[in-house]
Design a protein around this motif. Structure first.
Motif, PDB file in Angstrom:
ATOM      1  N   UNK A  17      -4.671   8.026   9.519  1.00 49.28           N
ATOM      2  CA  UNK A  17      -5.160   8.445   8.203  1.00 49.28           C
ATOM      3  C   UNK A  17      -4.355   9.603   7.601  1.00 49.28           C
ATOM      4  N   UNK A  18      -3.055   9.401   7.468  1.00 49.45           N
ATOM      5  CA  UNK A  18      -2.181  10.442   6.925  1.00 49.45           C
ATOM      6  C   UNK A  18      -2.531  10.809   5.482  1.00 49.45           C
ATOM      7  N   UNK A  19      -3.129   9.884   4.776  1.00 52.30           N
ATOM      8  CA  UNK A  19      -3.527  10.174   3.399  1.00 52.30           C
ATOM      9  C   UNK A  19      -4.478  11.362   3.348  1.00 52.30           C
ATOM     10  N   UNK A  20      -5.338  11.482   4.335  1.00 57.49           N
ATOM     11  CA  UNK A  20      -6.273  12.606   4.369  1.00 57.49           C
ATOM     12  C   UNK A  20      -5.546  13.918   4.664  1.00 57.49           C
ATOM     13  N   UNK A  21      -4.548  13.849   5.531  1.00 58.77           N
ATOM     14  CA  UNK A  21      -3.790  15.059   5.885  1.00 58.77           C
ATOM     15  C   UNK A  21      -2.971  15.543   4.696  1.00 58.77           C
ATOM     16  N   UNK A  22      -2.198  14.640   4.087  1.00 56.30           N
ATOM     17  CA  UNK A  22      -1.303  15.042   2.995  1.00 56.30           C
ATOM     18  C   UNK A  22      -1.998  14.942   1.653  1.00 56.30           C
TER      19      UNK A  22
ATOM     20  N   UNK B 207       0.830  -1.211   0.000  1.00 56.43           N
ATOM     21  CA  UNK B 207       0.000   0.000   0.000  1.00 56.43           C
ATOM     22  C   UNK B 207       0.864   1.260   0.000  1.00 56.43           C
ATOM     23  N   UNK B 208       1.856   1.285  -0.870  1.00 53.62           N
ATOM     24  CA  UNK B 208       2.799   2.400  -0.949  1.00 53.62           C
ATOM     25  C   UNK B 208       2.177   3.524  -1.774  1.00 53.62           C
ATOM     26  N   UNK B 209       2.147   4.721  -1.184  1.00 55.30           N
ATOM     27  CA  UNK B 209       1.670   5.898  -1.905  1.00 55.30           C
ATOM     28  C   UNK B 209       2.667   7.034  -1.711  1.00 55.30           C
ATOM     29  N   UNK B 210       2.772   7.880  -2.728  1.00 54.69           N
ATOM     30  CA  UNK B 210       3.652   9.046  -2.688  1.00 54.69           C
ATOM     31  C   UNK B 210       2.791  10.267  -2.963  1.00 54.69           C
ATOM     32  N   UNK B 211       2.906  11.294  -2.101  1.00 57.79           N
ATOM     33  CA  UNK B 211       2.165  12.531  -2.280  1.00 57.79           C
ATOM     34  C   UNK B 211       3.133  13.671  -2.542  1.00 57.79           C
ATOM     35  N   UNK B 212       2.779  14.514  -3.502  1.00 58.87           N
ATOM     36  CA  UNK B 212       3.560  15.707  -3.795  1.00 58.87           C
ATOM     37  C   UNK B 212       3.058  16.813  -2.878  1.00 58.87           C
ATOM     38  N   UNK B 213       3.921  17.261  -1.972  1.00 58.97           N
ATOM     39  CA  UNK B 213       3.538  18.305  -1.015  1.00 58.97           C
ATOM     40  C   UNK B 213       4.281  19.610  -1.282  1.00 58.97           C
ATOM     41  N   UNK B 214       4.879  19.733  -2.459  1.00 57.75           N
ATOM     42  CA  UNK B 214       5.676  20.918  -2.780  1.00 57.75           C
ATOM     43  C   UNK B 214       4.845  22.204  -2.718  1.00 57.75           C
ATOM     44  N   UNK B 215       3.566  22.139  -3.051  1.00 61.16           N
ATOM     45  CA  UNK B 215       2.717  23.338  -3.056  1.00 61.16           C
ATOM     46  C   UNK B 215       2.128  23.653  -1.693  1.00 61.16           C
TER      47      UNK B 215
ATOM     48  N   UNK C 130       2.465  24.386   2.429  1.00 61.02           N
ATOM     49  CA  UNK C 130       3.481  25.042   3.259  1.00 61.02           C
ATOM     50  C   UNK C 130       4.159  24.029   4.181  1.00 61.02           C
ATOM     51  N   UNK C 131       5.123  23.320   3.652  1.00 60.66           N
ATOM     52  CA  UNK C 131       5.855  22.334   4.433  1.00 60.66           C
ATOM     53  C   UNK C 131       7.342  22.451   4.117  1.00 60.66           C
ATOM     54  N   UNK C 132       8.119  21.688   4.811  1.00 59.13           N
ATOM     55  CA  UNK C 132       9.559  21.755   4.625  1.00 59.13           C
ATOM     56  C   UNK C 132      10.064  20.633   3.725  1.00 59.13           C
ATOM     57  N   UNK C 133       9.168  19.896   3.117  1.00 57.48           N
ATOM     58  CA  UNK C 133       9.559  18.790   2.256  1.00 57.48           C
ATOM     59  C   UNK C 133       8.655  18.764   1.034  1.00 57.48           C
ATOM     60  N   UNK C 134       9.101  18.022   0.012  1.00 57.26           N
ATOM     61  CA  UNK C 134       8.371  18.002  -1.254  1.00 57.26           C
ATOM     62  C   UNK C 134       7.559  16.737  -1.485  1.00 57.26           C
ATOM     63  N   UNK C 135       7.931  15.656  -0.807  1.00 64.42           N
ATOM     64  CA  UNK C 135       7.212  14.397  -0.988  1.00 64.42           C
ATOM     65  C   UNK C 135       6.973  13.738   0.362  1.00 64.42           C
ATOM     66  N   UNK C 136       5.819  13.069   0.471  1.00 63.23           N
ATOM     67  CA  UNK C 136       5.504  12.218   1.607  1.00 63.23           C
ATOM     68  C   UNK C 136       5.243  10.832   1.031  1.00 63.23           C
TER      69      UNK C 136
END
Length: 130
Positions: free
Chosen positions: A99-104, A21-29, A31-37
């Protein structure tokens, strides 16, 4: 290291140890200190720890830095901080609860499956003359 290469290295490392169940989220847009989760599941404490160890090992082989690791003592949820990529590895029940998927959320990154580059070769050791 390019962010796309790093995320691919992380995903392949997780797949090596049967993470699921591996998922990658782009968080670049965001306001965080990283680009991927990256979020993945492991079925036991031992597997969660092994997944985290494999991610660290592979990232270092490619010459990138591991900034920190949290949660290795319990093994239910391990966070690996790679700077621009943060990896969460956890038991499915813990993952469902938080449920981190909902957060990120947003759109998961679609991963292409190109052939991975090989890790950076280390310089050969010099022999000392006696």
């Amino acid at each position: 290291m390019d962010i796309r290469v790093k995320q691919r290295v992380v995903v392949e490392a997780l797949e090596d140890v049967k993470g699921h169940d591996i998922v990658v989220f782009n968080t670049a847009r965001l306001p965080s200190m990283f680009e991927r989760v990256v979020i993945a599941s492991g079925d036991s404490n031992r597997q969660v720890k092994a997944l985290a160890d494999r991610v660290q090992e592979r990232v270092r082989e490619f010459g990138a830095r591991v900034y920190g690791v949290e949660g290795e003592s319990s093994g239910e949820w391990v966070l690996v901080d790679l700077g621009d990529v943060v990896v969460h590895i956890m038991h499915p029940t813990v993952r469902d609860f938080y449920n981190l998927e909902e957060i990120w959320g947003g759109k998961p990154v679609k991963l292409k499956t190109p052939k991975m580059a090989k890790p950076r070769a280390k310089a050969p050791r010099r022999r000392r003359s006696r």
